[in-house]
Design an enzyme around this catalytic site. Structure first.
Site, PDB file in Angstrom:
ATOM      1  N   GLY A  18      72.049  19.901  77.437  1.00 29.69           N
ATOM      2  CA  GLY A  18      71.078  20.563  78.310  1.00 29.69           C
ATOM      3  C   GLY A  18      71.487  21.964  78.709  1.00 29.69           C
ATOM      4  N   LYS A  40      64.734  11.245  77.937  1.00 26.51           N
ATOM      5  CA  LYS A  40      65.341  11.111  79.265  1.00 26.51           C
ATOM      6  C   LYS A  40      64.254  10.742  80.291  1.00 26.51           C
ATOM      7  CE  LYS A  40      69.029  14.085  77.733  1.00 26.51           C
ATOM      8  NZ  LYS A  40      70.067  15.054  78.048  1.00 26.51           N
ATOM      9  N   GLU A  72      74.917  10.776  81.111  1.00 32.14           N
ATOM     10  CA  GLU A  72      74.172  10.841  82.368  1.00 32.14           C
ATOM     11  C   GLU A  72      74.192   9.496  83.093  1.00 32.14           C
ATOM     12  OE1 GLU A  72      70.640  12.587  80.684  1.00 32.14           O
ATOM     13  OE2 GLU A  72      71.729  14.453  80.355  1.00 32.14           O
TER      14      GLU A  72
HETATM   15  P1  13P Z   1      70.034  18.324  74.803  1.00 35.47           P
HETATM   16  O1  13P Z   1      69.625  18.266  73.375  1.00 35.47           O
HETATM   17  O2  13P Z   1      68.906  18.677  75.737  1.00 35.47           O
HETATM   18  O3  13P Z   1      71.262  19.150  75.026  1.00 35.47           O
HETATM   19  O4  13P Z   1      70.423  16.827  75.231  1.00 35.47           O
HETATM   20  C1  13P Z   1      71.316  16.129  74.443  1.00 35.47           C
HETATM   21  C2  13P Z   1      71.342  14.733  74.911  1.00 35.47           C
HETATM   22  O5  13P Z   1      71.838  14.436  75.973  1.00 35.47           O
HETATM   23  C3  13P Z   1      70.673  13.727  74.081  1.00 35.47           C
HETATM   24  O6  13P Z   1      70.907  12.450  74.555  1.00 35.47           O
END
Ligand code: 13P
Length: 261
Positions: A184, A12, A99
């Protein structure tokens, strides 16, 4: 042919300091030839950092942008073209993350299914592998599988039907199922919930594209996957890998990869 598992690490918009990049790259150093023969691996550095690290990973690890534009080079301020990715030797591009589909919590325009289908077509036409993210918010999960399929997943998948029909090598389009409520948050879909949804996605593809595509397309799970839950999720027949966020910034990413490889 059995589907080859695929695991992605999505960094990210991390890390803040580029000085941390070598350590983050090192977390993937256990991906040797033997592992990569059994499992495809890709990593999505932030846009700013990608070109700094794209040649620092073991051969075979696909360094993958988190977005692309829909058309090519030219007057597209702030965008990245797939043609530029081809020139850098990149093999894969990820699009449609929740996102970017309006989950930033800011009033930024959402990326529509139509825009994402255009991007997916562009990525595939240029010969790259396309990771296409889909998922549902919590209120739909609470309404049950039929509602979340009808109101979230099917509209996201429907735009892919012509692409999937025309694609000779079905492994080139990877679907990343990411329940938004498990991203997340530390909350994971239970293996039963994840398997049930992956199966519903595969069944829908069988009915609306064809059985061969359903058998061959890979569906990753992405929602707080980590070293602890990966073994149980890996045992689910319709889970073909993971898209990992937070845990891909830690050494435990290797345990996730080994769990499914
Ligand atoms: P997390 O593993 O932090 O929950 O994030 C998942 C994700 O959005 C991967 O693209």
């Amino acid at each position: 042919m059995p589907r080859k598992p695929i695991v992605g690490g999505n960094w990210k918009c991390n890390p803040v300091e580029h000085a941390k990049l070598p350590d983050l790259v090192k977390n993937f150093s256990g991906c040797d030839e033997a592992i990569l023969a059994k499992c495809d691996v890709y990593v999505c550095p932030s846009n700013l950092h990608l070109a700094m690290v794209h040649d620092k990973f073991n051969a075979g690890i696909m360094v993958t942008p988190q977005n692309c534009n829909f058309k090519g080079c030219g007057a597209y301020t702030g965008e990245m073209a797939v043609d530029q990715m081809v020139d850098l030797g990149l093999k894969c591009c990820l699009i449609g993350h929740s996102e970017r589909r309006g989950e930033f919590g800011l009033p930024t325009p959402k990326e529509s299914d139509e825009l994402l289908a255009t991007k997916a077509a562009y990525i595939l036409e240029k010969g790259l592998l396309c990771v296409y993210c889909i998922g549902e918010p919590l209120p739909l999960r609470e309404k049950g599988l039929d509602a979340l399929m009808a109101e979230a997943i099917i509209p996201q998948l429907a735009v892919l039907v012509p692409l999937l029909k025309g694609l000779e090598d079905k492994s080139r389009l990877v679907i990343a199922y990411e329940p938004v409520w498990a991203i997340g948050t530390g909350v994971t879909a239970s293996p039963e919930q994840a398997q049930e949804t992956h199966k519903a996605i595969r069944d829908w593809i069988a009915a609306n594209v064809d059985q061969k595509t359903a058998d061959e397309v890979r569906i990753q799970y992405g929602g707080s996957a980590n070293a602890k839950n990966a073994p149980e999720l890996s045992a689910c027949p319709d889970i073909d890998g993971f898209l990992v966020g937070g845990a891909s910034l830690k050494p435990e990413i290797m345990d996730v990869i080994k769990a499914i490889a």
